[in-house]
Design a protein around this motif. Sequence first.
Motif, PDB file in Angstrom:
ATOM      1  N   SER A  18       0.846  -1.190   0.000  1.00  0.00           N
ATOM      2  CA  SER A  18       0.000   0.000   0.000  1.00  0.00           C
ATOM      3  C   SER A  18       0.879   1.237   0.000  1.00  0.00           C
ATOM      4  O   SER A  18       2.072   1.173   0.288  1.00  0.00           O
ATOM      5  CB  SER A  18      -0.893  -0.013   1.234  1.00  0.00           C
ATOM      6  N   ASP A  19       0.275   2.389  -0.323  1.00  0.00           N
ATOM      7  CA  ASP A  19       1.084   3.589  -0.498  1.00  0.00           C
ATOM      8  C   ASP A  19       1.360   4.383   0.774  1.00  0.00           C
ATOM      9  O   ASP A  19       2.303   5.156   0.810  1.00  0.00           O
ATOM     10  CB  ASP A  19       0.447   4.484  -1.564  1.00  0.00           C
ATOM     11  N   HIS A  21       2.642   5.873   4.339  1.00  0.00           N
ATOM     12  CA  HIS A  21       3.906   5.767   5.063  1.00  0.00           C
ATOM     13  C   HIS A  21       3.753   4.843   6.265  1.00  0.00           C
ATOM     14  O   HIS A  21       2.714   4.812   6.906  1.00  0.00           O
ATOM     15  CB  HIS A  21       4.343   7.150   5.538  1.00  0.00           C
ATOM     16  N   TYR A 150       4.383  -2.472   2.774  1.00  0.00           N
ATOM     17  CA  TYR A 150       4.667  -1.064   2.482  1.00  0.00           C
ATOM     18  C   TYR A 150       5.722  -0.951   1.387  1.00  0.00           C
ATOM     19  O   TYR A 150       6.600  -1.817   1.268  1.00  0.00           O
ATOM     20  CB  TYR A 150       5.169  -0.330   3.732  1.00  0.00           C
ATOM     21  N   ALA A 151       5.625   0.113   0.621  1.00  0.00           N
ATOM     22  CA  ALA A 151       6.703   0.419  -0.316  1.00  0.00           C
ATOM     23  C   ALA A 151       7.904   0.897   0.488  1.00  0.00           C
ATOM     24  O   ALA A 151       7.743   1.646   1.466  1.00  0.00           O
ATOM     25  CB  ALA A 151       6.261   1.507  -1.299  1.00  0.00           C
ATOM     26  N   ARG A 153      10.050   3.067  -0.093  1.00  0.00           N
ATOM     27  CA  ARG A 153      10.241   4.530  -0.083  1.00  0.00           C
ATOM     28  C   ARG A 153       9.405   5.168   1.027  1.00  0.00           C
ATOM     29  O   ARG A 153       9.624   6.323   1.386  1.00  0.00           O
ATOM     30  CB  ARG A 153       9.888   5.134  -1.439  1.00  0.00           C
ATOM     31  N   ASN A 154       8.439   4.404   1.579  1.00  0.00           N
ATOM     32  CA  ASN A 154       7.536   4.942   2.602  1.00  0.00           C
ATOM     33  C   ASN A 154       7.862   4.434   4.004  1.00  0.00           C
ATOM     34  O   ASN A 154       7.041   4.527   4.903  1.00  0.00           O
ATOM     35  CB  ASN A 154       6.092   4.586   2.252  1.00  0.00           C
ATOM     36  N   SER A 189      14.709   7.230   3.826  1.00  0.00           N
ATOM     37  CA  SER A 189      13.798   6.137   3.492  1.00  0.00           C
ATOM     38  C   SER A 189      14.595   4.841   3.418  1.00  0.00           C
ATOM     39  O   SER A 189      15.800   4.850   3.168  1.00  0.00           O
ATOM     40  CB  SER A 189      13.106   6.404   2.153  1.00  0.00           C
ATOM     41  N   PRO A 322       8.229  -2.200  -5.809  1.00  0.00           N
ATOM     42  CA  PRO A 322       7.989  -1.337  -4.640  1.00  0.00           C
ATOM     43  C   PRO A 322       8.798  -1.719  -3.412  1.00  0.00           C
ATOM     44  O   PRO A 322       9.078  -0.875  -2.572  1.00  0.00           O
ATOM     45  CB  PRO A 322       6.493  -1.511  -4.369  1.00  0.00           C
ATOM     46  N   ASN A 323       9.144  -2.997  -3.283  1.00  0.00           N
ATOM     47  CA  ASN A 323      10.019  -3.373  -2.179  1.00  0.00           C
ATOM     48  C   ASN A 323      10.888  -4.552  -2.600  1.00  0.00           C
ATOM     49  O   ASN A 323      10.833  -4.985  -3.757  1.00  0.00           O
ATOM     50  CB  ASN A 323       9.231  -3.638  -0.887  1.00  0.00           C
TER      51      ASN A 323
END
Length: 628
Positions: A18-19, A21, A150-151, A153-154, A189, A322-323
Amino acid sequence: MAVAALWFCPAAVGAAPSDPHYAGELTLSVDLSDPGQKIFRVHESIPAKAGAVTLYYPKWIPGEHSPSGTISQVAGLVISTDSGQRVEWRRDLDDMFTLHLAVPPATASLQLEFQLLSPGPGGAFGQSVSATDDIEDLEWNQVLFYPAGYAVRNITVRPSARLPPGWGYASALAGNPANAGVVQFDAVSLEQLVDSPLITGRYFARIDLAPGADVPVHLDLVADHASDLQVSDAQLQQHRNLVAQAQALFGAHHYQHYDFLFTLSQNTGHFGLEHSQSSDDRLFARFFTDPDTYLAGGGLLPHEYVHSWNGKFRRPAGLATPNYNVPMRGELLWVYEGLTTYLGDVLTARSGIWSAEQYREQLAAIAAGMDHRPGRAWRNLQDTADEAQVLYYVPGDWSSWRRGVDYYDEGELIWLDVDMTIRELSSGHRSLDDFVRAFFGTDNGSFIVKPYDFDDIVRTLNAVQPNDWAGYLRNRLDTHATPAPLEGIARSGWALSYDDQPSATFKARGKVRKYLDLRYSLGLIVSTEADSYGKLLDVLWNSPAFTAGLAPGMTVLAINGRKFDPERVDEQLTAAKSATVPIDILAQNFDSFTTVRLDYHGGPMYPHLTRLAAGADRLAGVIAPKAP
Ligand SMILES: [Zn+2]
């Protein structure tokens, strides 16, 4: 690879992260104060609430394009709550990089203690030796777990590292210098942390490659010996030229500052791993002090630097995951790695690290290797990219038939031809440089990943020079035809040829890597390393050696009744030219000895580029330095 369905927490794994944080901040403390035992001790704090929690250890490593995370080197893992209550974890039954936990009530964070048993000899990339008595190279993805769902970057993390007393260090991370041996870095991040490795060493040097520039670029060196840190004035200037020539080529940069993190050691692994604002470059100890080592390895830093643009800023959609636990797809690695190989070698020449002749010798060696790939009859180039997930870790034997990560070298030949075709169709007004600037030279200063697909490549090529680029590229990617795509070399005014004298580049590669390359005569690569002397590292499929029955792993003991001596082989091949009898090779295969007969009378054979009688020397134009 399909994503495994899970019995414990199906929503967390396999679904797109999910986007939002991740709430709170992870802290990560790595103790590197014990280099001799190669044990990296980790304490990590992960904010967590009561209930089911899934943690990941990074599996798919950026730049390695593979599920190559070092989970098997993790030991001593104990997880507790912030109040000190031990939390049992269970590994996922389908995915070894995933842990499941039931976090008790009234928990604010999980406290993880574990060690990374830093790898010993023999592995590739991050699975190779990363610590000696004098050097430690830290890839943060090896020393952390992170929450699933989580991604990266978040997720925010605040890292620190305890270093051996008095050692120097470098990283693209910002932070405070060592205080009581601990470097506290600013919170970043998780994506940026994993993209920012750390090197530390007893012998350390930091060299400014862009004096006075707004955007700093440094060469950071660690070595096992202080004398290996000696960079000559000419070498310094060449690497400053590299920075200027890259900027002139791309017209924009995608870092706030850049650090070449360069390890010079006989003991660590030897490879390069790209990052946005740095590269983890590991080569032989005498890179700067032995001309052959400098020649053989001179292309590494330019290659990794190009990746800041091609691979990090612009990234194939299948690799922009994303991860680190979502599978990567390598189908466009002929762009990511192939174009980088081409541009890296061009910049190595434009910066003066290689002369024009040395650049051509490098190109000849690559072209000859790809021109002796009978395996293209069953595996096209596209399939080498599609199978990249495992091809980095296959042995080097039977490489001409198996085909390995050929998208590097064959990609270079294809992109050379793209360059030549643009120059030809535009009557010399445009070149691949225009494509490079259009594709990579946007968003100056940004290092937010901008994914692309095949159509984006074709569209930008067509904007530079209209042509049937989709058909052109698919034809080269999907073909089973021989020979290799050598049209670009011909269009550049040169031809691949062979004679009995190895080039300086060819000799240097064999000397530094410790092998004798007889692929283009007998069809062999023979080890000259002390502990595997005479061992056949590879046998070219359908070559005289293959037909005679030799195979990789056998050991050459004698040629024509004389003890195997790498210095004498060319003499023996020359003598065999006028002989009517075959060449006898005495070989050992486990505990058997056998004499095989090679009916070969062609003499020594080494690749070169020779100038065609007609046509301009377009290669000279390709490697001419650009005006800043
Ligand atoms: Zn690369």
